[in-house]
Design a protein around this motif. Structure first.
Motif, short mmCIF file in Angstrom:
data_model
loop_
_atom_site.label_atom_id
_atom_site.label_comp_id
_atom_site.label_asym_id
_atom_site.label_seq_id
_atom_site.Cartn_x
_atom_site.Cartn_y
_atom_site.Cartn_z
N LYS A 83 39.52 29.83 48.14
CA LYS A 83 40.24 31.19 48.17
C LYS A 83 41.75 31.01 47.88
N TRP A 143 37.82 30.56 43.84
CA TRP A 143 38.06 32.15 43.25
C TRP A 143 39.38 32.63 42.97
N SER A 175 40.99 34.98 44.17
CA SER A 175 40.76 36.16 45.36
C SER A 175 41.90 37.35 45.07
N GLN A 189 34.72 33.34 39.78
CA GLN A 189 34.26 32.45 40.73
C GLN A 189 34.00 31.05 39.59
#
Ligand code: SAM
Length: 330
Positions: free
Chosen positions: A97, A111, A113, A289
């Motif tokens: 993340k 990711w 995020s 992702q």
């Protein structure tokens, strides 16, 4: 030499004195000790040695209010210091993340995020001056963004010890007195704390075997009138539609229930939340992702049917995520 003793949460303990969270102090140190345990997680000493190897840098600025959480150092690092920094950070692979930038080292996480944050930030109650909990926060990327949005105190919890060490890698440079990520699962928290203005649960509900109990736990963490921000996988369908995947969903073994948005709304109503709003529904893409050189394992494109990206490799609907907000009534 690190400026922080690893997992020294004394600054958090001081902050909790005299607040609604004070009762938590009775169990917090023991909980941390139990959940961050090298006898159980054999990699912990190696990860902590990476923290010890992080160089000391006095940042010129910390940027928590931008897509990339950044520690800005205007003086270029020497080649040796840069190498020392990068090696220590890469020792904490996989970075899931983010993204982060630490003195010019860009951590391109699995990711994006920041995309999730962009989808929700305009729809939540202002965080300015608030006490916030992020349940299942991973490395704490969103915790830093919550601080960037003005929160007074942000506590993230996650049971995965690597993510806790990744938080401490950032904290080594940021030295924040208001963002703390703790090794804990939501079921480790005392019941009925009623202490948080906003509670985030993002990417956790489908990992819970008893999802309505999870909603109840989240409700009891909120002050009356506080806001829940819930993000989870959903399927299409009416209020009776819930997918219970067999062995795996997108190769994940711990996915229990994926409701429709209508079913999730009903669950929230049953758990006595009010003012329920669906603020976003969107498919997770292989741009959001994906594997990177900071997360070299398989990622979403490997978990989808190669001939039909609307299905997982098991034939389930491909991941679609919804964000809902709701208020604790009383
Ligand atoms: C899909 S990730 C989501 C991370 C982050 N909240 C986000 O939205 O990007 C799910 C996280 O929940 C954590 N988790 C799993 N079970 C949990 C539990 N019972 N309590 C708290 N966190 C949990 C995992 O370790 C993982 O970091």
């Amino acid at each position: 030499m690190s400026r922080i003793a690893s997992l020294d949460y004394s600054a958090l303990y001081s902050r909790l004195q005299g607040t609604a969270l004070q009762p938590w102090l009775d169990v917090l140190p023991v909980m941390i000790e139990k959940n961050f345990n090298a006898a159980r997680w054999g990699d912990i000493p190696r990860w902590l040695s990476c923290i010890e190897k992080l160089p000391i840098i006095e940042p010129n600025a910390i940027n928590l209010d931008a897509d990339t959480v950044s520690i800005v150092n205007e003086t270029p690092l020497t080649a040796d210091v840069r190498q020392q920094l990068e090696q220590a950070l890469r020792g904490l692979h996989p970075w899931r993340k983010g993204p982060f930038d630490i003195a010019g080292i860009h951590i391109n996480t699995e990711w994006r995020s920041d995309w999730k944050w962009k989808r929700l930030q305009a729809h939540i109650k202002p965080l300015t001056g608030k006490t916030v909990l992020d349940v299942g926060c991973g490395s704490g990327y969103h915790c830093w963004r919550m601080k960037g949005a003005g929160a007074d105190l942000v506590i993230g919890i996650d049971p995965s010890p690597l993510f806790i060490v990744q938080y401490w890698a950032l904290q080594h440079f940021i030295q924040s007195n208001s963002v703390f990520v703790l090794p804990a699962a939501c079921e480790d928290l005392p019941q009925d704390l009623q202490a948080f203005d906003t509670v985030f649960s993002m990417g956790v509900l489908y990992h819970r075997r008893a999802p309505m109990d999870h909603l109840l736990e989240l409700r009891q963490l909120l002050k009356p009138g506080g806001q829940l921000v819930l993000e989870t996988l959903v399927i299409e369908g009416d209020e009776n539609a819930v997918l219970v995947p067999g062995d795996r969903y997108g190769r994940m073994g711990n996915v229990w229930f994926i409701p429709s948005v209508a079913a999730l709304t009903r669950w929230l109503e049953k758990m006595r939340f009010s003012d329920i709003k669906v603020v976003d529904v969107c498919a997770t893409t292989i741009e959001e992702q994906r594997s990177t050189d900071w997360m070299t394992f398989q990622s979403l494109s490997d978990f989808l049917d190669p001939d039909n990206h609307s299905k997982t490799v098991e034939g389930h609907p491909a991941p679609v995520r919804a964000i809902l907000t709701a208020t604790r009534k009383s």
